[in-house]
Write a protein that holds these residues in place. Structure first.
Motif, PDB file in Angstrom:
ATOM      1  N   ARG A  15      43.730  37.296  54.893  1.00 41.88           N
ATOM      2  CA  ARG A  15      44.719  37.741  53.816  1.00 41.88           C
ATOM      3  C   ARG A  15      44.853  36.102  53.028  1.00 41.88           C
ATOM      4  NH1 ARG A  15      46.399  43.765  56.035  1.00 41.88           N
ATOM      5  NH2 ARG A  15      43.943  44.570  57.289  1.00 41.88           N
ATOM      6  N   ALA A  18      43.783  35.062  50.644  1.00 44.50           N
ATOM      7  CA  ALA A  18      43.085  36.030  49.124  1.00 44.50           C
ATOM      8  C   ALA A  18      44.729  35.960  48.453  1.00 44.50           C
ATOM      9  CB  ALA A  18      42.618  37.292  49.715  1.00 44.50           C
ATOM     10  N   GLU A  21      44.684  32.529  47.060  1.00 48.51           N
ATOM     11  CA  GLU A  21      43.360  33.035  45.222  1.00 48.51           C
ATOM     12  C   GLU A  21      44.035  33.590  44.714  1.00 48.51           C
ATOM     13  OE1 GLU A  21      39.239  34.421  44.646  1.00 48.51           O
ATOM     14  OE2 GLU A  21      39.604  34.089  47.184  1.00 48.51           O
ATOM     15  N   GLU A 153      38.281  41.526  49.111  1.00 45.26           N
ATOM     16  CA  GLU A 153      37.858  40.357  47.875  1.00 45.26           C
ATOM     17  C   GLU A 153      38.427  41.234  47.466  1.00 45.26           C
ATOM     18  OE1 GLU A 153      35.426  41.728  51.593  1.00 45.26           O
ATOM     19  OE2 GLU A 153      35.024  42.755  50.127  1.00 45.26           O
ATOM     20  N   ALA A 154      39.056  42.659  46.578  1.00 47.33           N
ATOM     21  CA  ALA A 154      39.411  42.855  45.596  1.00 47.33           C
ATOM     22  C   ALA A 154      41.051  42.429  45.723  1.00 47.33           C
ATOM     23  CB  ALA A 154      39.384  44.392  45.630  1.00 47.33           C
ATOM     24  N   TRP A 155      41.953  41.422  46.708  1.00 45.69           N
ATOM     25  CA  TRP A 155      42.969  41.481  46.338  1.00 45.69           C
ATOM     26  C   TRP A 155      43.590  40.570  45.554  1.00 45.69           C
ATOM     27  CZ3 TRP A 155      46.651  41.106  51.055  1.00 45.69           C
ATOM     28  CH2 TRP A 155      45.905  42.476  51.895  1.00 45.69           C
TER      29      TRP A 155
END
Ligand SMILES: Cc1ncc(C[n+]2csc(CCOP(=O)(O)OP(=O)(O)O)c2C)c(N)n1
Ligand SMILES: [Mg+2]
Lengths: 182, 199
Positions: A15, A18, A21, A153-155
């Motif tokens: 997390r 993420a 990113e 992956e959606a974060w």
């Protein structure tokens, strides 16, 4: 027990990556932070890792409230600041949120680390943290939550969308990120 | 003779006609409008006490390198004390274009003149100890002239603590919509016009 600790550490790492990113996708030129052990990996990226780069200013706000004022000035100057702090600081910034960015229609974005949920190790931080949604709602400050319900992956795209949304709607918007177990 | 706030504001407006000026809440902003009119380079902080210097610091950091000149905060003693941590942040980041003009009347004048704790605090020493490039006190008209000249030229961040009296001039309430104040100010920043003739 060891398995559980490892599982939580793996969640925290994935997390944190993420979140890094997501913030990097905003391409901020200023990162204002208030330290939190939960945010250690994220802050290390911007302070001493690949996120510490020429053309970007990374600095500590002594108080969340001051960070909002400085961020407002940066936004008015046309810059791309992002605030990063822990949710028990939300109580410190309501007055300034409502008298500066919300009132003046200045976009402002922050990533706020959740505390006090599943996986919490501190015995009292939940007294503030569990009320953060209610406090922000009562204040009419818009927020979005990222936790186990959103695939990791959606974060990053969600973080970028929330930043964009603060611009679209000309006001402060926060993404509350749970880097712990919940 | 003690300097008056309105008189000092008139001098500040004349000294910085084409630089962003963030005005603190209460009588300071209202008196500036009374003595200088609504200036496009002035951003009024209507009620965010303690945050005037923070906003100016953000502007100074954001505009550094893109726009010459200064970013000026006109702050009150009570408001500065509410957000005093900003001295350390500005001293650490050292924006060379930041100027803080502190109008110190020793009281919370807007709320009836209750004394602040500023009287016993050496705010110049605090700024310098935090790493500010310069800080000084002003008590007379001549000192004000010299300090404003200095504040236009010397590398910042600079703090000028101007001691003023508690005399106020009668003004109307400032009932402007903050969203419009911000947009007017942004528009001016994008296409600056300068000087008294523009208003
Ligand atoms: C958080 C908060 N608390 C209290 C006030 C009420 N208030 C408005 S102006 C003011 C006085 C500010 O004092 P100072 O900065 O010294 O300016 P002066 O009025 O003396 O010009 C106060 C207490 C406020 N606006 N916000
Ligand atoms: Mg005062």
């Amino acid at each position: 027990m060891a398995d559980e600790a490892e599982r939580l550490a793996a969640i925290h790492t994935a997390r944190s990556r993420a979140v890094i990113e997501g913030i990097e996708s905003i391409d901020p030129d200023f990162v204002l932070h208030l330290a939190s052990s939960t945010l250690g990996a994220v802050l290390a990226h911007f302070l001493a890792g690949p996120g510490a780069r020429a053309g970007r200013t990374v600095f500590a706000m002594p108080r969340e409230e001051e960070g909002v004022a400085v961020t407002c000035g940066l936004e008015l100057a046309g810059r791309r600041p992002v605030m990063v702090f822990q949710d028990n600081g939300v109580g410190n910034l309501l007055t300034v949120l409502l008298t500066l960015p919300q009132a003046y229609h200045v976009p402002l974005y922050g990533v706020v680390a959740r505390r006090g949920g599943l996986g919490e190790y501190n015995s009292m931080i939940h007294t503030v943290s569990e009320r953060v949604e209610a406090i922000l709602d009562a204040a009419g400050v818009r927020w979005f939550q990222l936790d186990a319900r959103t695939p990791v992956e959606a974060w990053a795209p969600e973080i970028k969308r929330a930043w964009t949304y603060s611009r679209t709607t000309h006001r402060p918007v926060f993404t509350l990120v749970n880097l712990m177990g919940g | 003779m003690t300097l008056t706030r309105a008189g000092v504001l008139r001098r500040i407006d004349a000294a910085f006609p084409a630089d962003p000026v963030v005005l603190t809440l209460g009588g300071t902003a209202r008196e500036m409008v009374a003595v200088a009119g609504r200036r496009p380079n002035h951003l009024v902080n209507l009620d965010a006490m303690g945050q005037t210097v923070g906003v100016a610091l953000g502007l100074a950091l954001g505009l550094r390198g893109t726009r010459g000149g200064r970013v000026v905060a006109v702050e009150g003693d009570g408001s500065l004390l509410m957000g005093l941590s900003v001295l350390s942040t500005a001293g650490h980041l050292k924006p060379d274009n930041l100027v803080v003009l502190l109008l110190d009347n020793g009281v919370y004048l807007a709320t009836g003149g209750q004394p602040t704790a500023a009287a016993g605090a050496d705010l110049v020493a605090m700024a310098l100890a935090c790493g500010w490039a310069g800080a000084r006190e002003v008590r007379t008209g001549e000192e004000l002239t010299a300090a404003l000249d200095w504040a236009r030229e010397a590398a910042g961040p600079l703090l000028v603590r101007v001691f003023v009296g508690t005399e106020q001039i009668r003004t109307d309430y400032l009932l402007a919509d903050p969203a419009i104040l911000a947009e007017d100010f942004r528009r001016w920043l994008r296409a600056p016009t300068g000087g008294p003739a523009d208003v």
